[in-house]
Design an enzyme around this catalytic site. Structure first.
Site, PDB file in Angstrom:
ATOM      1  N   GLY A  36      -0.224   0.418   3.790  1.00 35.77           N
ATOM      2  CA  GLY A  36       0.197   1.672   4.421  1.00 35.77           C
ATOM      3  C   GLY A  36       0.712   2.713   3.441  1.00 35.77           C
ATOM      4  O   GLY A  36       0.203   2.868   2.327  1.00 35.77           O
ATOM      5  N   VAL A  37       1.784   3.399   3.873  1.00 35.90           N
ATOM      6  CA  VAL A  37       2.303   4.474   3.014  1.00 35.90           C
ATOM      7  C   VAL A  37       2.904   3.889   1.734  1.00 35.90           C
ATOM      8  O   VAL A  37       2.850   4.507   0.661  1.00 35.90           O
ATOM      9  CB  VAL A  37       3.318   5.351   3.800  1.00 35.90           C
ATOM     10  CG1 VAL A  37       4.623   4.607   4.102  1.00 35.90           C
ATOM     11  CG2 VAL A  37       3.590   6.652   3.058  1.00 35.90           C
ATOM     12  N   ASP A  38       3.422   2.683   1.814  1.00 33.64           N
ATOM     13  CA  ASP A  38       3.999   1.992   0.642  1.00 33.64           C
ATOM     14  C   ASP A  38       2.911   1.842  -0.431  1.00 33.64           C
ATOM     15  O   ASP A  38       3.093   2.179  -1.600  1.00 33.64           O
ATOM     16  CB  ASP A  38       4.499   0.614   1.107  1.00 33.64           C
ATOM     17  CG  ASP A  38       5.411  -0.073   0.114  1.00 33.64           C
ATOM     18  OD1 ASP A  38       5.773  -1.234   0.363  1.00 33.64           O
ATOM     19  OD2 ASP A  38       5.769   0.549  -0.910  1.00 33.64           O
TER      20      ASP A  38
HETATM   21  N1  APR Z   1       1.197   9.604   4.053  1.00 33.27           N
HETATM   22  C1  APR Z   1       1.952   9.712   5.175  1.00 33.27           C
HETATM   23  N2  APR Z   1       2.016   8.769   6.127  1.00 33.27           N
HETATM   24  C2  APR Z   1       1.256   7.657   5.935  1.00 33.27           C
HETATM   25  C3  APR Z   1       0.448   7.463   4.793  1.00 33.27           C
HETATM   26  C4  APR Z   1       0.437   8.492   3.834  1.00 33.27           C
HETATM   27  N3  APR Z   1      -0.304   8.411   2.711  1.00 33.27           N
HETATM   28  N4  APR Z   1      -0.174   6.244   4.917  1.00 33.27           N
HETATM   29  C5  APR Z   1       0.220   5.721   6.085  1.00 33.27           C
HETATM   30  N5  APR Z   1       1.077   6.563   6.709  1.00 33.27           N
HETATM   31  C6  APR Z   1       1.744   6.430   8.008  1.00 33.27           C
HETATM   32  C7  APR Z   1       1.167   5.468   8.997  1.00 33.27           C
HETATM   33  O1  APR Z   1       0.045   6.048   9.663  1.00 33.27           O
HETATM   34  C8  APR Z   1       2.363   5.292   9.924  1.00 33.27           C
HETATM   35  O2  APR Z   1       2.432   6.383  10.834  1.00 33.27           O
HETATM   36  O3  APR Z   1       3.040   5.909   7.755  1.00 33.27           O
HETATM   37  C9  APR Z   1       3.565   5.386   8.975  1.00 33.27           C
HETATM   38  C10 APR Z   1       4.237   4.052   8.666  1.00 33.27           C
HETATM   39  O4  APR Z   1       3.256   3.029   8.662  1.00 33.27           O
HETATM   40  P1  APR Z   1       3.262   1.872   7.542  1.00 33.27           P
HETATM   41  O5  APR Z   1       2.923   2.450   6.236  1.00 33.27           O
HETATM   42  O6  APR Z   1       2.429   0.762   8.073  1.00 33.27           O
HETATM   43  O7  APR Z   1       4.802   1.418   7.464  1.00 33.27           O
HETATM   44  P2  APR Z   1       5.683   0.560   8.492  1.00 33.27           P
HETATM   45  O8  APR Z   1       5.145   0.553   9.871  1.00 33.27           O
HETATM   46  O9  APR Z   1       7.083   1.051   8.254  1.00 33.27           O
HETATM   47  O10 APR Z   1       5.523  -0.921   7.926  1.00 33.27           O
HETATM   48  C11 APR Z   1       6.071  -1.209   6.664  1.00 33.27           C
HETATM   49  O11 APR Z   1       4.001  -1.965   5.833  1.00 33.27           O
HETATM   50  O12 APR Z   1       2.902  -1.179   4.009  1.00 33.27           O
HETATM   51  C12 APR Z   1       3.740  -2.169   4.437  1.00 33.27           C
HETATM   52  O13 APR Z   1       5.039  -2.705   2.511  1.00 33.27           O
HETATM   53  C13 APR Z   1       5.089  -2.102   3.787  1.00 33.27           C
HETATM   54  O14 APR Z   1       5.709  -4.238   4.634  1.00 33.27           O
HETATM   55  C14 APR Z   1       5.907  -2.847   4.784  1.00 33.27           C
HETATM   56  C15 APR Z   1       5.325  -2.385   6.112  1.00 33.27           C
END
Ligand code: APR
Length: 174
Positions: A36-38
């Site tokens: 994801g965003v991470d």
């Molecule tokens: N920019 C902005 N928002 C983003 C991006 C980006 N490049 N990529 C993804 N997102 C959005 C997703 O669409 C979602 O709306 O960020 C939001 C959070 O989603 P996730 O990234 O899946 O985070 P989260 O639901 O908090 O889960 C965290 O996911 O990636 C792993 O290491 C992380 O284990 C942790 C978990």
């Protein structure tokens, strides 16, 4: 002095591209990267971000820790850990609010005046998107009212649907 609600904006964008003082990462408690965003933030920042994260010894849910932004346009990355949604009976709502609040506290620590948030916990962690948007907007509005030191806070949503939920929450609460 601009109205609190004028400080907040909602856009559909890839948070790694934003020229703000700090972007917030929706991390996991290891702070060692993920999807994801991470994953996007680590890819854009480069390997030095993970090197610094390794020294932080993780982060409890609802808390936040700050690193430099390295190759990102943003100077800082504020890593926060949102709650995994388990149906609402495990204090998820307060933990999500805490993640936003503690991220804003970290922004003050590094004197970041512009901050961008993703929709924390609404992806892999499956927090209901509409309720998460209301908590996000409500928590940030309240924080800015109590700490009038911010020039801009951006909800950087990754879909028009997510952006609409944040705009509706803002219209209701501001
Ligand atoms: N920019 C902005 N928002 C983003 C991006 C980006 N490049 N990529 C993804 N997102 C959005 C997703 O669409 C979602 O709306 O960020 C939001 C959070 O989603 P996730 O990234 O899946 O985070 P989260 O639901 O908090 O889960 C965290 O996911 O990636 C792993 O290491 C992380 O284990 C942790 C978990």
């Amino acid at each position: 002095m601009s109205q609190t609600k004028d400080i907040i904006s909602v856009i559909t964008a890839d948070i790694t591209t934003l020229q703000v003082d700090a972007i917030v990462n929706a991390a996991n408690s290891s702070l060692l990267g993920g999807g994801g965003v991470d994953g996007a933030i680590h890819r854009a920042a480069g390997p030095q971000l993970l090197e610094e994260c390794r020294k932080l010894n993780g982060c409890p849910t609802g808390q936040a820790k700050t690193t430099k932004g390295y190759k990102l346009p943003a100077k800082w990355v504020i890593h926060t850990v949102g709650p995994v949604w388990h149906g609402g009976g495990q204090n998820e709502r307060e933990l999500l609010a805490a993640a936003y609040r503690n991220s804003m506290e970290q922004a003050i620590q590094v004197e970041a005046r512009t901050v961008a948030f993703p929709a924390i916990s609404t992806g892999v962690y499956r927090f209901p998107k509409e309720e998460a948007a209301k908590i996000a907007v409500g928590t940030v509005l309240e924080f800015i009212e109590q700490h009038p030191v911010f020039d801009g806070v951006v909800f950087a949503c990754f879909s028009e649907e997510s952006a609409q939920l944040h705009r509706s929450a803002l219209a209701e609460q501001a």
